[in-house]
Design a protein around this motif. Structure first.
Motif, PDB file in Angstrom:
ATOM      1  N   ARG A 145       0.448  -3.201 -13.390  1.00 23.60           N
ATOM      2  CA  ARG A 145       1.245  -1.982 -13.264  1.00 23.60           C
ATOM      3  C   ARG A 145       2.643  -2.307 -12.718  1.00 23.60           C
ATOM      4  O   ARG A 145       3.665  -1.816 -13.221  1.00 23.60           O
ATOM      5  CB  ARG A 145       0.535  -0.978 -12.363  1.00 23.60           C
ATOM      6  N   ASP A 160      -8.395  -0.535  -4.599  1.00 23.43           N
ATOM      7  CA  ASP A 160      -8.608  -0.901  -6.001  1.00 23.43           C
ATOM      8  C   ASP A 160     -10.079  -1.119  -6.316  1.00 23.43           C
ATOM      9  O   ASP A 160     -10.468  -2.103  -6.961  1.00 23.43           O
ATOM     10  CB  ASP A 160      -7.809  -2.167  -6.355  1.00 23.43           C
ATOM     11  N   PRO A 182      -7.654  -5.005  -8.658  1.00 24.25           N
ATOM     12  CA  PRO A 182      -6.443  -5.699  -8.197  1.00 24.25           C
ATOM     13  C   PRO A 182      -5.616  -6.348  -9.306  1.00 24.25           C
ATOM     14  O   PRO A 182      -4.383  -6.211  -9.306  1.00 24.25           O
ATOM     15  CB  PRO A 182      -6.998  -6.730  -7.202  1.00 24.25           C
ATOM     16  N   SER A 226      -3.542 -11.394  -5.800  1.00 26.96           N
ATOM     17  CA  SER A 226      -2.214 -10.861  -5.496  1.00 26.96           C
ATOM     18  C   SER A 226      -1.194 -11.966  -5.294  1.00 26.96           C
ATOM     19  O   SER A 226      -0.050 -11.868  -5.760  1.00 26.96           O
ATOM     20  CB  SER A 226      -2.278  -9.966  -4.260  1.00 26.96           C
ATOM     21  N   TRP A 284      -4.540  -0.413  -1.188  1.00 22.91           N
ATOM     22  CA  TRP A 284      -4.867  -1.638  -1.911  1.00 22.91           C
ATOM     23  C   TRP A 284      -6.354  -1.759  -2.227  1.00 22.91           C
ATOM     24  O   TRP A 284      -6.798  -2.798  -2.709  1.00 22.91           O
ATOM     25  CB  TRP A 284      -4.432  -2.857  -1.088  1.00 22.91           C
ATOM     26  N   THR A 316     -11.097   2.227 -10.626  1.00 30.91           N
ATOM     27  CA  THR A 316      -9.666   1.928 -10.697  1.00 30.91           C
ATOM     28  C   THR A 316      -9.446   0.751 -11.639  1.00 30.91           C
ATOM     29  O   THR A 316     -10.384   0.148 -12.142  1.00 30.91           O
ATOM     30  CB  THR A 316      -9.091   1.567  -9.320  1.00 30.91           C
ATOM     31  N   HIS A 343      -3.601  -3.658 -10.828  1.00 34.16           N
ATOM     32  CA  HIS A 343      -2.547  -3.162  -9.953  1.00 34.16           C
ATOM     33  C   HIS A 343      -1.269  -3.976 -10.163  1.00 34.16           C
ATOM     34  O   HIS A 343      -0.162  -3.429 -10.251  1.00 34.16           O
ATOM     35  CB  HIS A 343      -3.033  -3.286  -8.505  1.00 34.16           C
ATOM     36  N   TRP A 344      -1.412  -5.293 -10.281  1.00 29.21           N
ATOM     37  CA  TRP A 344      -0.231  -6.140 -10.477  1.00 29.21           C
ATOM     38  C   TRP A 344       0.322  -6.034 -11.884  1.00 29.21           C
ATOM     39  O   TRP A 344       1.531  -6.187 -12.101  1.00 29.21           O
ATOM     40  CB  TRP A 344      -0.574  -7.584 -10.104  1.00 29.21           C
ATOM     41  N   LYS A 386      -1.669   5.362  -8.225  1.00 35.33           N
ATOM     42  CA  LYS A 386      -2.785   4.688  -8.850  1.00 35.33           C
ATOM     43  C   LYS A 386      -3.742   5.683  -9.506  1.00 35.33           C
ATOM     44  O   LYS A 386      -4.916   5.416  -9.653  1.00 35.33           O
ATOM     45  CB  LYS A 386      -3.516   3.827  -7.822  1.00 35.33           C
ATOM     46  N   HIS A 418      -8.736 -10.149  -3.386  1.00 37.17           N
ATOM     47  CA  HIS A 418      -7.457  -9.439  -3.355  1.00 37.17           C
ATOM     48  C   HIS A 418      -6.313 -10.387  -3.006  1.00 37.17           C
ATOM     49  O   HIS A 418      -5.235 -10.335  -3.605  1.00 37.17           O
ATOM     50  CB  HIS A 418      -7.501  -8.315  -2.311  1.00 37.17           C
ATOM     51  N   CYS A 427       4.074   3.307  -7.800  1.00 33.61           N
ATOM     52  CA  CYS A 427       2.860   2.715  -7.238  1.00 33.61           C
ATOM     53  C   CYS A 427       1.683   3.686  -7.227  1.00 33.61           C
ATOM     54  O   CYS A 427       0.681   3.418  -6.620  1.00 33.61           O
ATOM     55  CB  CYS A 427       3.121   2.240  -5.822  1.00 33.61           C
TER      56      CYS A 427
END
Length: 512
Positions: free
Chosen positions: A375, A362, A369, A448, A360, A366, A372-373, A22, A444, A20
């Motif tokens: 990843r 993001d 969001p 998400s 979170w 970065t 992030h998912w 980032k 977000h 996780c």
């Protein structure tokens, strides 16, 4: 409509060792692996954009006993005998699942270009323009809506291209070079998937084509990465040149279809001019008696992508059909109760809540969001040892759902035009900045929840885990003071609802 808003209960703290982080860029640490399943029937799956796997015609390859093929075999053996250190590292890097690698490259580019344009000397703003990508400011500004769209087109094109490749692989059934010549030492874990057309070549060319359109200033870099990838296919012992050439044919056709859709999906109008933005704001005020105000200094004249809610969706025909319920009026008890909740969080901020809000976030710089998912999905794909086709399917449906969810969210944001807490609570301050668009619903939360539902469908053993993460992502925005709790709770429901449309499509594609 009077609605009961249910607040989140206990939220699990996200702890994922080595999965996780980032930092950008940070590539997934994995090596070649043996696929759990070859999906021999993958060529019969239903594509997203193509009219079936045979929509692209690929001629039969030369026989493995032909003069032409034997010459190709000799060529790769010669190249492998003279491989240098850089080439060896490239072969190791690309592995036997380049879906993950190209997705990581996309995330790197999203992070690089996730920089908000600054004001001019006169406090005016010049927005990135795809017609003049060199700027200033450079194009694109890869904010969350832009990121979700780039990832969706990349993943869908990869998926459709690999379905076509899988069809011809098993129709022609030409073995890989290392299976025909035992003197060839294959660089990866062996498998018995036919080599013609090359799935790696499909991924290399599709990814280069789509990402070059989405990130036009990176054309040279992407061409370099494609050439390294294609060369690694030869140097690994997994493909001859005619395998690669056939894969490139598939990729070019799929890319053209995907990019034609992208050119006409409405995204070019998403960043509306001030007059349009003002009219949207005025309509909301007339409808509800409230409107969101940008509190930045200097004030940006237009919110972020007011018409993203008009962009063509993947699995839903009418965005209004998934528009969420209205938020509570500003003179309601529900609203007053939420004011007290946010004040209490701000006055009693704990290290745990602050850590969740920061994790979170993001924000700028970065991979956003949606990234992030992606990843998380990369990690699950490698853990499950998926082959490239099934990996592409995972990414395609997840990113389709994320983009559809984002479109639905932005429709709600600008239809309701609801103020953020910092606007209506006197003296209130956030701990994570304030985005340049209305509050309801939380991006977000919607992104998400949509991503987590698709991942729960594909990885049912992780359903509780990913849904818990989605709820944590949602409440993180409340902890940060950026959103109301109903932004998060209703947004979570909204994302789950939108994702179900994509899951319903996935259930009919023949892969389950």
């Amino acid at each position: 409509m009077k609605t009961k808003y249910i607040f989140f209960g206990a939220i699990m703290v996200l702890i994922l060792a080595n999965s996780c982080e980032k930092d950008i860029p940070q590539y997934t640490e994995f090596k070649s692996y043996a696929y759990t399943n070859n999906d021999e029937n993958g060529g019969s799956w239903v594509p997203v954009l193509l009219d079936g796997a045979t929509a692209i015609d690929i001629a039969a390859p030369e026989a493995t006993t032909s003069t032409e093929y034997l010459a190709e075999l000799a060529d790769i053996k010669s190249k492998m005998d003279n491989i240098d250190g850089n080439q060896r590292r490239s072969v190791e890097y690309w592995t036997n699942n380049a879906v993950v690698r190209w997705n990581e490259i996309a995330l790197e580019l999203i992070a690089k270009y996730n920089l908000i344009p600054g004001p001019n000397d006169d406090d005016s703003y010049t927005l990135p323009n795809p017609n003049t990508p060199d700027g200033p400011p450079g194009f694109p500004f890869s904010h969350p809506p832009y990121a979700s769209r780039a990832l969706a087109y990349l993943s869908v094109a990869q998926f459709d291209g690999l379905i076509s490749a899988w069809h011809y692989k098993y129709q022609y059934n030409r073995p890989a070079p290392y299976q025909l010549d035992e003197t060839i030492n294959y660089a990866y874990e062996p498998n018995d998937i036919p080599s013609y057309p090359s799935d790696g070549a499909v991924l290399a060319r599709v990814s280069r084509n789509v990402l070059s359109t989405m990130f036009p200033l990176e054309v040279e870099y992407l061409e370099k990465m494609e050439q390294e990838h294609l060369q690694s296919l030869l140097l690994s012992g997994g493909n001859v040149q005619s395998d690669i050439d056939a894969g490139v044919i598939i990729a070019n056709t799929v890319s053209e279809i995907a990019l034609e859709r992208a050119a006409n999906d409405g995204m070019k109008n998403a960043q509306a001019p001030k007059a349009v933005s003002d009219s949207i704001k005025a309509a909301a005020f007339e409808r509800f008696g409230w409107q969101w105000e940008n509190l930045e200094l200097p004030v940006r004249p237009v919110g972020l992508t007011p018409l993203f809610g008009k962009v063509k969706m993947w699995s839903i025909d009418d965005v209004e059909s998934v528009r969420p319920i209205p938020p509570p009026p500003l003179d309601s008890q529900e609203y007053r109760d939420d004011v007290e909740i946010l004040k209490n969080y701000a006055d009693n901020m704990t290290e745990e809540r602050r850590a969740i809000a920061n994790f979170w976030q993001d924000g700028l710089g970065t991979y956003t969001p949606p990234g992030h998912w992606n990843r998380f999905a990369n990690e699950f794909i490698v853990e499950s040892k998926m082959n490239p086709l099934r990996s592409a399917r995972t990414m395609a449906y997840m990113n389709m759902a994320i983009m559809d969810a984002g479109i639905s969210c932005w429709d709600a944001k600008y239809y309701y035009h609801y103020p953020r807490p910092i606007q209506t609570i006197p003296g209130f301050r956030t701990i994570a900045g304030t985005p340049n668009f209305p509050s309801y619903t939380s991006g977000h939360s919607v992104f998400s929840a949509a991503a987590s539902e698709v991942l729960a469908y594909i990885f049912p053993e992780k359903a509780g885990l990913v849904r818990g993460w989605a709820e944590e992502a949602a409440i993180s925005r409340v902890y940060g003071g950026i959103h109301w709790t109903f932004d998060a709770t209703v947004g979570t429901d909204q994302g789950r609802n939108v994702a179900q449309f994509t899951i319903d499509v996935a259930k009919l594609d023949g892969a389950d």
